[in-house]
Write an enzyme that holds these catalytic residues in place. Sequence first.
Site, short mmCIF file in Angstrom:
data_model
loop_
_atom_site.label_atom_id
_atom_site.label_comp_id
_atom_site.label_asym_id
_atom_site.label_seq_id
_atom_site.Cartn_x
_atom_site.Cartn_y
_atom_site.Cartn_z
N VAL A 188 0.83 -1.20 0.00
CA VAL A 188 0.00 0.00 0.00
C VAL A 188 0.87 1.26 0.00
CG1 VAL A 188 -1.62 1.36 1.39
CG2 VAL A 188 -2.03 -1.09 1.04
N GLU A 189 1.94 1.25 0.78
CA GLU A 189 2.76 2.45 0.92
C GLU A 189 3.53 2.79 -0.35
OE1 GLU A 189 3.02 4.68 3.26
OE2 GLU A 189 1.62 3.74 4.65
N THR A 190 4.23 1.83 -0.92
CA THR A 190 5.12 2.15 -2.05
C THR A 190 5.07 1.13 -3.18
OG1 THR A 190 7.01 0.98 -1.04
CG2 THR A 190 6.75 3.34 -0.53
#
Length: 350
Positions: free
Chosen positions: A131-133
Amino acid sequence: MKYRLALHAAALGFGLFALTTPVRAAQPHPTFADEAQVVEFAMDMENRHGLDAKALLSQFGQVRPNAKVLQLIKPPASPLQRSWERYRPRFLNDRRIDGGVRFWQANAAQLARARVIYGVPEEIIVAIIGVETEYGKNTGGFRVLEALATLAFHYPPRSDFFRTELEQFLLLSRENALDPVAVKGSFAGAIGIPQFMPGSQRRYAVDFDGDQRVDLSGSVDDAIGSVGRFLEQHGWLAEQPIAVPAMSNGAPVDGLIQAGIRPSLKVADLASQGIAANADTAGTVALLDLVSPGKETEYWLGYENFYVITRYNRSTFYAMSVFQLAEEIRSRLCLIDASKVANREKYCRA
């Protein structure tokens, strides 16, 4: 002729002098080193932490206030209505699921090690990084020093928070022998594969690959270990549930939703008020509403581990995306050559 030129220039808003004098090139915007509040900050860093104020000002002299950062940090003038239907596909899609499968397979040993040490399941660590990167593909292209200084000194609503993060970033750079001007990250100053803010990196990040330094930008192992430790330090409960779907019989739920995302409601009490779920009646949960305009609201019961995920990002949509992406990744791995007993034991739910 000269008289007519003068009249024409005056009509355009120029003097005759402007017609005969070369236009000077626009001067560059002042750097942060030109700002009195930054000079004061540098002196304070020297007095409190022993950093060289002159060296700091030399670094601040290489960056300027970034208008794009200020544009991105501000809330939209006309905020969109919250919509789970619109938010969910950003993270629950085949690209991120397939990427999560590959990431888990490529880093299985370190993910298993993090689970043993911190009690956090592999799929949750994988999903947060996804989700983050998107598994390290999109870590941000802003200079962290420039982004944090812009927000610390030119964004009054949260200047105290970002000034603290700027301080943490400079200390982090000293501890890890980093050039502060060269480090890249998000527009808000988050760094590396798991997108830790500098303060979180100093508090929770770990050297998981044993090379005597913490490198969240270049070391996948460090990123995996650091996500596990972050969740463990925020209260992750090993082998405990995260969330289960719930059904409402139409009874009013506003007061129950307003109780917040920290578990405080008994499953049995919710059942007596018309909220049904496949859950231990003695459990303590939060009632979560995933709303979409024009659609029926989706209800879930969130346990303590769901709340812990929101410590990474204080959004129920974010935490539910992590949870559901994690479930999809594990399920996809379960389907891959499920005839193998070892594969079923590793990836498939009992």
